[in-house]
Scaffold this motif. Structure first.
Motif, PDB file in Angstrom:
ATOM      1  N   ALA A  53       0.832  -1.245   0.064  1.00 24.75           N
ATOM      2  CA  ALA A  53      -0.133  -0.058   0.248  1.00 24.75           C
ATOM      3  C   ALA A  53       0.796   1.224   0.117  1.00 24.75           C
ATOM      4  CB  ALA A  53      -1.100  -0.040   1.275  1.00 24.75           C
ATOM      5  N   ASN A  54       2.008   1.150   0.551  1.00 20.30           N
ATOM      6  CA  ASN A  54       2.981   2.183   0.472  1.00 20.30           C
ATOM      7  C   ASN A  54       4.550   1.982   0.364  1.00 20.30           C
ATOM      8  OD1 ASN A  54       3.897   1.682   3.220  1.00 20.30           O
ATOM      9  ND2 ASN A  54       1.847   2.304   4.017  1.00 20.30           N
ATOM     10  N   ARG A  55       5.508   2.829   0.339  1.00 15.68           N
ATOM     11  CA  ARG A  55       6.693   2.503   0.336  1.00 15.68           C
ATOM     12  C   ARG A  55       7.329   1.795   1.461  1.00 15.68           C
ATOM     13  NH1 ARG A  55       8.524   7.297  -3.331  1.00 15.68           N
ATOM     14  NH2 ARG A  55      10.692   7.243  -2.542  1.00 15.68           N
ATOM     15  N   THR A  56       6.943   2.015   2.640  1.00 12.58           N
ATOM     16  CA  THR A  56       7.451   1.428   3.913  1.00 12.58           C
ATOM     17  C   THR A  56       7.095  -0.178   3.502  1.00 12.58           C
ATOM     18  OG1 THR A  56       7.407   3.150   5.133  1.00 12.58           O
ATOM     19  CG2 THR A  56       7.381   1.186   6.353  1.00 12.58           C
ATOM     20  N   GLU A  57       5.696  -0.426   3.175  1.00 14.18           N
ATOM     21  CA  GLU A  57       5.309  -1.821   3.179  1.00 14.18           C
ATOM     22  C   GLU A  57       6.090  -2.419   1.899  1.00 14.18           C
ATOM     23  OE1 GLU A  57       0.948  -3.528   2.114  1.00 14.18           O
ATOM     24  OE2 GLU A  57       1.140  -2.031   3.780  1.00 14.18           O
ATOM     25  N   ALA A  58       6.323  -1.672   1.006  1.00 16.89           N
ATOM     26  CA  ALA A  58       7.067  -2.308  -0.289  1.00 16.89           C
ATOM     27  C   ALA A  58       8.556  -2.982   0.400  1.00 16.89           C
ATOM     28  CB  ALA A  58       6.953  -1.362  -1.224  1.00 16.89           C
ATOM     29  N   VAL A  59       8.956  -2.036   1.030  1.00 14.97           N
ATOM     30  CA  VAL A  59      10.480  -2.429   1.504  1.00 14.97           C
ATOM     31  C   VAL A  59      10.402  -3.666   2.314  1.00 14.97           C
ATOM     32  CG1 VAL A  59      12.483  -1.532   2.791  1.00 14.97           C
ATOM     33  CG2 VAL A  59      11.373  -0.069   1.055  1.00 14.97           C
ATOM     34  N   THR A  60       9.653  -3.575   3.455  1.00 15.72           N
ATOM     35  CA  THR A  60       9.430  -4.561   4.280  1.00 15.72           C
ATOM     36  C   THR A  60       9.022  -5.864   3.605  1.00 15.72           C
ATOM     37  OG1 THR A  60       8.403  -3.390   5.889  1.00 15.72           O
ATOM     38  CG2 THR A  60       7.822  -5.517   6.407  1.00 15.72           C
ATOM     39  N   ARG A  61       8.183  -5.895   2.448  1.00 16.66           N
ATOM     40  CA  ARG A  61       7.958  -7.112   1.818  1.00 16.66           C
ATOM     41  C   ARG A  61       9.265  -7.582   0.876  1.00 16.66           C
ATOM     42  NH1 ARG A  61       1.299  -6.995   0.004  1.00 16.66           N
ATOM     43  NH2 ARG A  61       0.938  -6.527   2.247  1.00 16.66           N
ATOM     44  N   ALA A  62       9.678  -6.719   0.341  1.00 13.11           N
ATOM     45  CA  ALA A  62      10.847  -6.943  -0.463  1.00 13.11           C
ATOM     46  C   ALA A  62      11.831  -7.455   0.293  1.00 13.11           C
ATOM     47  CB  ALA A  62      11.272  -5.691  -1.057  1.00 13.11           C
ATOM     48  N   ARG A  63      12.262  -7.198   1.650  1.00  7.48           N
ATOM     49  CA  ARG A  63      13.290  -7.691   2.461  1.00  7.48           C
ATOM     50  C   ARG A  63      12.660  -9.034   2.911  1.00  7.48           C
ATOM     51  NH1 ARG A  63      14.430  -2.198   5.387  1.00  7.48           N
ATOM     52  NH2 ARG A  63      16.331  -1.721   4.301  1.00  7.48           N
ATOM     53  N   GLN A  64      11.504  -9.031   3.217  1.00 11.85           N
ATOM     54  CA  GLN A  64      11.038 -10.609   3.569  1.00 11.85           C
ATOM     55  C   GLN A  64      11.241 -11.856   2.510  1.00 11.85           C
ATOM     56  OE1 GLN A  64       6.936  -9.767   4.565  1.00 11.85           O
ATOM     57  NE2 GLN A  64       7.120  -9.155   6.657  1.00 11.85           N
ATOM     58  N   LEU A  65      10.988 -10.919   1.276  1.00  6.70           N
ATOM     59  CA  LEU A  65      11.082 -12.098   0.083  1.00  6.70           C
ATOM     60  C   LEU A  65      12.550 -12.192  -0.427  1.00  6.70           C
ATOM     61  CD1 LEU A  65       8.338 -10.553  -2.124  1.00  6.70           C
ATOM     62  CD2 LEU A  65       8.128 -13.021  -0.769  1.00  6.70           C
ATOM     63  N   GLY A  66      13.548 -11.439   0.503  1.00 10.29           N
ATOM     64  CA  GLY A  66      14.899 -11.818  -0.176  1.00 10.29           C
ATOM     65  C   GLY A  66      15.368 -10.648  -1.428  1.00 10.29           C
ATOM     66  N   LEU A  67      14.545 -10.035  -1.720  1.00 14.58           N
ATOM     67  CA  LEU A  67      14.768  -9.178  -2.828  1.00 14.58           C
ATOM     68  C   LEU A  67      15.675  -7.965  -2.538  1.00 14.58           C
ATOM     69  CD1 LEU A  67      11.090  -8.630  -4.317  1.00 14.58           C
ATOM     70  CD2 LEU A  67      12.766 -10.232  -5.103  1.00 14.58           C
TER      71      LEU A  67
END
Length: 69
Positions: A53-67
């Motif tokens: 939904a936002n940049r912070t969430e995107a970064v959090t998900r990207a880190r969780q996915l190992g991106l």
């Protein structure tokens, strides 16, 4: 059920790293030598691909996915 890994372009990965570093759209545009509108489109595509939904969430998900680290 594990989340599927979104396929990011190399440019989207560049944008993601800059977002993770806290860079605003204008700085992203300048660093990648693109227009502000193009930078905004990259950010929008990233949010969509990551289901964020936002940049912070995107970064959090990207880190969780190992991106990104």
């Amino acid at each position: 059920m594990s989340p599927s890994l979104p396929e990011l372009t190399s440019r989207e990965t560049d944008v993601l790293r800059l977002i993770a570093a806290g860079k605003p759209n204008q700085r992203i545009a300048r660093e990648l030598v693109v227009t502000l509108d193009t930078a905004k489109k990259h950010v929008s595509h990233l949010l969509s691909k990551l289901g964020a939904a936002n940049r912070t969430e995107a970064v959090t998900r990207a880190r969780q996915l190992g991106l990104i680290p």
